[in-house]
Design a protein around this motif. Sequence first.
Motif, PDB file in Angstrom:
ATOM      1  N   THR A   4       0.865  -1.187   0.000  1.00 36.49           N
ATOM      2  CA  THR A   4       0.000   0.000   0.000  1.00 36.49           C
ATOM      3  C   THR A   4       0.896   1.229   0.000  1.00 36.49           C
ATOM      4  N   ARG A   5       0.283   2.379  -0.153  1.00 37.74           N
ATOM      5  CA  ARG A   5       1.089   3.610  -0.072  1.00 37.74           C
ATOM      6  C   ARG A   5       0.258   4.746   0.472  1.00 37.74           C
ATOM      7  N   PHE A   6       0.961   5.687   1.106  1.00 38.56           N
ATOM      8  CA  PHE A   6       0.349   6.950   1.509  1.00 38.56           C
ATOM      9  C   PHE A   6       1.022   8.011   0.644  1.00 38.56           C
ATOM     10  N   ALA A   7       0.218   8.839  -0.017  1.00 38.20           N
ATOM     11  CA  ALA A   7       0.776   9.724  -1.055  1.00 38.20           C
ATOM     12  C   ALA A   7       0.347  11.177  -0.854  1.00 38.20           C
ATOM     13  N   PRO A   8       0.850  11.823   0.185  1.00 32.88           N
ATOM     14  CA  PRO A   8       0.436  13.212   0.431  1.00 32.88           C
ATOM     15  C   PRO A   8       1.172  14.197  -0.480  1.00 32.88           C
ATOM     16  N   SER A   9       0.615  15.382  -0.613  1.00 35.83           N
ATOM     17  CA  SER A   9       1.311  16.454  -1.331  1.00 35.83           C
ATOM     18  C   SER A   9       1.909  17.401  -0.295  1.00 35.83           C
ATOM     19  N   PRO A  10       3.197  17.700  -0.404  1.00 40.48           N
ATOM     20  CA  PRO A  10       3.821  18.574   0.605  1.00 40.48           C
ATOM     21  C   PRO A  10       3.482  20.048   0.383  1.00 40.48           C
ATOM     22  N   HIS A  40       5.814  11.312  -1.865  1.00 41.77           N
ATOM     23  CA  HIS A  40       5.460  12.743  -1.853  1.00 41.77           C
ATOM     24  C   HIS A  40       5.013  13.143  -3.250  1.00 41.77           C
ATOM     25  N   GLU A  41       3.780  13.571  -3.364  1.00 45.28           N
ATOM     26  CA  GLU A  41       3.255  13.942  -4.686  1.00 45.28           C
ATOM     27  C   GLU A  41       3.474  15.444  -4.866  1.00 45.28           C
ATOM     28  N   ASP A  42       4.658  15.741  -5.378  1.00 45.22           N
ATOM     29  CA  ASP A  42       5.127  17.134  -5.397  1.00 45.22           C
ATOM     30  C   ASP A  42       5.362  17.639  -6.815  1.00 45.22           C
ATOM     31  N   SER A 194       0.509  15.025 -15.183  1.00 41.53           N
ATOM     32  CA  SER A 194      -0.649  15.375 -14.357  1.00 41.53           C
ATOM     33  C   SER A 194      -0.729  14.377 -13.214  1.00 41.53           C
ATOM     34  N   TYR A 195      -1.570  14.707 -12.257  1.00 40.14           N
ATOM     35  CA  TYR A 195      -1.803  13.780 -11.146  1.00 40.14           C
ATOM     36  C   TYR A 195      -2.144  12.385 -11.669  1.00 40.14           C
ATOM     37  N   HIS A 196      -3.092  12.307 -12.615  1.00 37.49           N
ATOM     38  CA  HIS A 196      -3.557  11.000 -13.086  1.00 37.49           C
ATOM     39  C   HIS A 196      -2.406  10.176 -13.677  1.00 37.49           C
ATOM     40  N   ALA A 198       0.903  10.547 -13.320  1.00 42.84           N
ATOM     41  CA  ALA A 198       1.980  10.246 -12.377  1.00 42.84           C
ATOM     42  C   ALA A 198       1.574   9.148 -11.384  1.00 42.84           C
ATOM     43  N   VAL A 199       0.342   9.208 -10.917  1.00 35.78           N
ATOM     44  CA  VAL A 199      -0.128   8.223  -9.941  1.00 35.78           C
ATOM     45  C   VAL A 199      -0.121   6.811 -10.532  1.00 35.78           C
ATOM     46  N   VAL A 200      -0.601   6.721 -11.754  1.00 35.26           N
ATOM     47  CA  VAL A 200      -0.691   5.409 -12.406  1.00 35.26           C
ATOM     48  C   VAL A 200       0.714   4.843 -12.665  1.00 35.26           C
ATOM     49  N   VAL A 211      -4.411   0.156  -3.590  1.00 37.81           N
ATOM     50  CA  VAL A 211      -4.407   1.620  -3.501  1.00 37.81           C
ATOM     51  C   VAL A 211      -5.492   2.024  -2.510  1.00 37.81           C
ATOM     52  N   THR A 212      -5.098   2.635  -1.409  1.00 42.71           N
ATOM     53  CA  THR A 212      -6.074   3.122  -0.438  1.00 42.71           C
ATOM     54  C   THR A 212      -6.057   4.646  -0.507  1.00 42.71           C
ATOM     55  N   ARG A 213      -7.234   5.239  -0.569  1.00 38.86           N
ATOM     56  CA  ARG A 213      -7.318   6.706  -0.596  1.00 38.86           C
ATOM     57  C   ARG A 213      -8.759   7.117  -0.377  1.00 38.86           C
ATOM     58  N   GLY A 214      -8.974   8.425  -0.198  1.00 36.03           N
ATOM     59  CA  GLY A 214     -10.300   8.930   0.121  1.00 36.03           C
ATOM     60  C   GLY A 214     -11.285   8.737  -1.019  1.00 36.03           C
ATOM     61  N   ASP A 216     -13.188  10.717  -2.317  1.00 35.33           N
ATOM     62  CA  ASP A 216     -13.280  11.848  -3.253  1.00 35.33           C
ATOM     63  C   ASP A 216     -12.526  11.525  -4.545  1.00 35.33           C
ATOM     64  N   LEU A 217     -11.671  10.496  -4.498  1.00 32.28           N
ATOM     65  CA  LEU A 217     -10.882  10.147  -5.687  1.00 32.28           C
ATOM     66  C   LEU A 217     -11.443   8.930  -6.434  1.00 32.28           C
ATOM     67  N   LEU A 218     -12.625   8.506  -6.023  1.00 29.84           N
ATOM     68  CA  LEU A 218     -13.231   7.347  -6.700  1.00 29.84           C
ATOM     69  C   LEU A 218     -13.397   7.606  -8.206  1.00 29.84           C
TER      70      LEU A 218
HETATM   71  N1  GLU Z   1      -1.737  13.165  -3.547  1.00 24.47           N
HETATM   72  C1  GLU Z   1      -3.134  12.963  -3.387  1.00 24.47           C
HETATM   73  C2  GLU Z   1      -3.636  13.809  -2.225  1.00 24.47           C
HETATM   74  O1  GLU Z   1      -2.891  14.481  -1.582  1.00 24.47           O
HETATM   75  C3  GLU Z   1      -3.466  11.507  -3.114  1.00 24.47           C
HETATM   76  C4  GLU Z   1      -3.437  10.738  -4.351  1.00 24.47           C
HETATM   77  C5  GLU Z   1      -3.775   9.269  -4.257  1.00 24.47           C
HETATM   78  O2  GLU Z   1      -3.791   8.701  -3.168  1.00 24.47           O
HETATM   79  O3  GLU Z   1      -3.958   8.690  -5.315  1.00 24.47           O
HETATM   80  O4  GLU Z   1      -4.808  13.824  -1.974  1.00 24.47           O
END
Ligand code: GLU
Length: 288
Positions: A4-10, A40-42, A194-196, A198-200, A211-214, A216-218
């Motif tokens: 799994t991963r945690f992917a915050p933006s700094p 880090h999604e920077d 783009s986010y899409h 880079a994430v993929v 992939v675990t995430r909120g 809102d990204l469904l």
């Molecule tokens: N970087 C995104 C955020 O800060 C999360 C992206 C993801 O988990 O796919 O919300």
Amino acid sequence: MTITRFAPSPTGHLHVGHALAAWVAREEADRHGGVMLLRHEDLDRERCREEYYDRIEEDLRWLGIHWQGRPWRQSDRHDTYIVAMQRLIELDVLYPCFCTRREIAQELSAMGQAPQQDDGMNPAVYPGTCRNLSEKSRRERIQAGDAHAWRLDSSQAAELAGALTFFDHRAGTITVDPHLLGDVIMARKDIGASYHLAVVVDDAAQQVSLVTRGDDLLGSTHVHRLLQNLLGLPEPEYLHHVLVCDENGKRLAKRHDALALRQMRNTGLNAADVLGMIRRLHEKSGSA
Ligand code: GLU
């Protein structure tokens, strides 16, 4: 093995909403005897600040949420994104888009649509202005140095990919709707990715299997499955968890300073209090 991963933006301090996302990623990794990574999604250099990388890591350590290996930074990975972009261009599923935000907003309002919802998170679907440009005018404008983004032609992409699904641990099997978010941006004018995209690319490179995430990204996951298929990347499973909301039922934003982990720590809360709160939220929402 589950990864799994945690992917915050700094771009700010972690708040309790991020803590929930990080905790879910950790929990799922533990539950399956796997590992959790930190990324880090920077990509957006203008919004990211150097100090936040360390603070994110400090806050996670304070919570006792540990990750495996050295955290990745998307800003180090532009060459890889360029390769993926080239592949998509070869597949003929992208087109250059010269529109400014203002032009898009004007076009949408002429169509009687608001450009985005009030939380700024759900831009209306792109009206398709540049999809209809001729090859000749595309070439001329690119040669003239007109700034352009690249958009995914969702119809072309859908045709090439065929029917797709993804599996979400809460919602079950979901059928991909390639048009849900419209012709999304694959490379921004200023960033080249783009986010899409880079994430993929990164989830595949880091062999993320869950992939675990909120939630809102469904909607984004529909785009991501399409991209995975086009780029020949493996398909992870998903867990979209509920978001932590404020007292008005709105999703937490970085401006909610009172709920920044740093602030909570300064007011005397300890990590166990915060984790307890997160666990209760998670259980209440039936995410588990
Ligand atoms: N970087 C995104 C955020 O800060 C999360 C992206 C993801 O988990 O796919 O919300």
